[in-house]
Scaffold this active site. Structure first.
Site, PDB file in Angstrom:
ATOM      1  N   ASN A 158       2.550   1.411   4.162  1.00  0.00           N
ATOM      2  CA  ASN A 158       2.675   0.181   4.930  1.00  0.00           C
ATOM      3  C   ASN A 158       2.588   0.365   6.441  1.00  0.00           C
ATOM      4  OD1 ASN A 158       5.613  -1.960   5.504  1.00  0.00           O
ATOM      5  ND2 ASN A 158       3.586  -2.508   5.063  1.00  0.00           N
ATOM      6  N   CYS A 187      -1.117   0.817   7.266  1.00  0.00           N
ATOM      7  CA  CYS A 187      -2.670   0.440   7.361  1.00  0.00           C
ATOM      8  C   CYS A 187      -3.102  -0.917   6.929  1.00  0.00           C
ATOM      9  CB  CYS A 187      -3.390   1.592   7.170  1.00  0.00           C
ATOM     10  SG  CYS A 187      -3.117   3.176   8.052  1.00  0.00           S
ATOM     11  N   ARG A 188      -3.070  -0.716   5.561  1.00  0.00           N
ATOM     12  CA  ARG A 188      -3.900  -1.797   4.612  1.00  0.00           C
ATOM     13  C   ARG A 188      -2.930  -2.919   4.620  1.00  0.00           C
ATOM     14  NH1 ARG A 188      -5.262   2.087  -0.420  1.00  0.00           N
ATOM     15  NH2 ARG A 188      -3.351   2.884   0.701  1.00  0.00           N
ATOM     16  N   SER A 189      -1.641  -2.695   3.936  1.00  0.00           N
ATOM     17  CA  SER A 189      -1.007  -4.022   3.541  1.00  0.00           C
ATOM     18  C   SER A 189      -0.104  -4.740   4.728  1.00  0.00           C
ATOM     19  CB  SER A 189       0.276  -3.419   2.698  1.00  0.00           C
ATOM     20  OG  SER A 189       1.171  -2.518   3.396  1.00  0.00           O
ATOM     21  N   ASP A 220      -8.178   3.794   1.242  1.00  0.00           N
ATOM     22  CA  ASP A 220      -7.112   4.204   2.357  1.00  0.00           C
ATOM     23  C   ASP A 220      -7.976   4.650   3.222  1.00  0.00           C
ATOM     24  OD1 ASP A 220      -5.172   5.447   3.744  1.00  0.00           O
ATOM     25  OD2 ASP A 220      -4.397   6.657   1.942  1.00  0.00           O
ATOM     26  N   CYS A 271       0.750  -1.184  -0.149  1.00  0.00           N
ATOM     27  CA  CYS A 271       0.017   0.074   0.098  1.00  0.00           C
ATOM     28  C   CYS A 271       1.002   1.337  -0.008  1.00  0.00           C
ATOM     29  CB  CYS A 271      -1.244  -0.022   1.030  1.00  0.00           C
ATOM     30  SG  CYS A 271      -0.143  -0.037   2.869  1.00  0.00           S
TER      31      CYS A 271
HETATM   32  P1  4NP Z   1      -1.758   2.559   4.214  1.00  0.00           P
HETATM   33  O1  4NP Z   1      -2.174   4.196   4.705  1.00  0.00           O
HETATM   34  O2  4NP Z   1      -1.306   3.073   2.824  1.00  0.00           O
HETATM   35  O3  4NP Z   1      -2.842   1.808   4.235  1.00  0.00           O
HETATM   36  O4  4NP Z   1      -0.770   2.423   5.091  1.00  0.00           O
HETATM   37  C1  4NP Z   1      -1.818   5.305   4.677  1.00  0.00           C
HETATM   38  C2  4NP Z   1      -0.945   5.768   5.766  1.00  0.00           C
HETATM   39  C3  4NP Z   1      -0.056   6.636   5.896  1.00  0.00           C
HETATM   40  C4  4NP Z   1      -0.440   7.776   4.917  1.00  0.00           C
HETATM   41  C5  4NP Z   1      -1.553   7.597   4.043  1.00  0.00           C
HETATM   42  C6  4NP Z   1      -1.997   6.249   3.741  1.00  0.00           C
HETATM   43  N1  4NP Z   1       0.097   9.105   4.941  1.00  0.00           N
HETATM   44  O5  4NP Z   1      -0.129  10.071   4.177  1.00  0.00           O
HETATM   45  O6  4NP Z   1       1.155   9.301   5.731  1.00  0.00           O
END
Ligand code: 4NP
Length: 161
Positions: free
Chosen positions: A11, A13-15, A125, A8
């Site tokens: 790295n 939240c989702r992945s 997201d 994602c």
């Molecule tokens: P992820 O979520 O891609 O599922 O880990 C996010 C985590 C951090 C951010 C965006 C999405 N950020 O903008 O810092």
């Protein structure tokens, strides 16, 4: 050994949720020696950080422990090491294809292709949203992880290093 990398943006939240849920399914089937899972981010913004506390809380509620995972950035070597590199959304897949060697592009896919009951074009997201988003991510990830495992068991064998 079949190797799967979940990817994602951050790295955190989702992945990591996908990695934790998929690993748990693999463990329950006694397939730890046959299937390896890892996760990474396209951005590198949170390198070294544990999963977001909201993702960890949702996973813990559902019996999955994400506390030992740490964020890392995708590397070019990942395209040689992993049989499947699964983006959570279309931006992730595009970013992966941008850095992927031409002969490895068939390894990059959208994780939601493996959904069995949900009809979702991506794992959305949840980072800037409310707690609801994290529960939805978990539901969708659980569905896709089950479909992925089924797919791998039907296919059998790996072609990574
Ligand atoms: P992820 O979520 O891609 O599922 O880990 C996010 C985590 C951090 C951010 C965006 C999405 N950020 O903008 O810092």
């Amino acid at each position: 050994m079949i190797k799967v990398l979940f990817v994602c943006l951050g790295n955190i939240c989702r992945s990591p949720t996908a990695e934790g849920v998929f690993r748990e399914l693999v463990r329950r089937q006694g397939l730890e020696g046959d299937i390896l899972a890892d996760s990474a981010g396209t951005s590198g913004w949170h390198v070294g950080a544990p999963p977001d506390s909201r993702s960890q809380a949702e996973a813990r509620r559902r019996g999955v422990d994400l506390s030992g995972l740490r964020s890392r950035k995708v590397t070019e070597e990942d395209f040689g090491r992993f049989d499947l590199i699964l983006g959570m959304d279309r931006d992730n897949v595009e970013d992966l294809l941008d850095i992927c060697p031409p002969d490895r592009k068939d390894r990059v896919r959208l994780f939601t292709e493996f959904a069995r009951t949900h009809r979702a074009g991506c794992v959305p997201d949840p980072y800037y949203g409310g707690p609801d988003g994290f529960a939805k991510v978990f539901d969708l990830v659980e569905d896709c992880a089950g479909g992925l495992l089924e797919h791998l068991l039907l296919r059998g064998g790996g072609h990574g290093e």
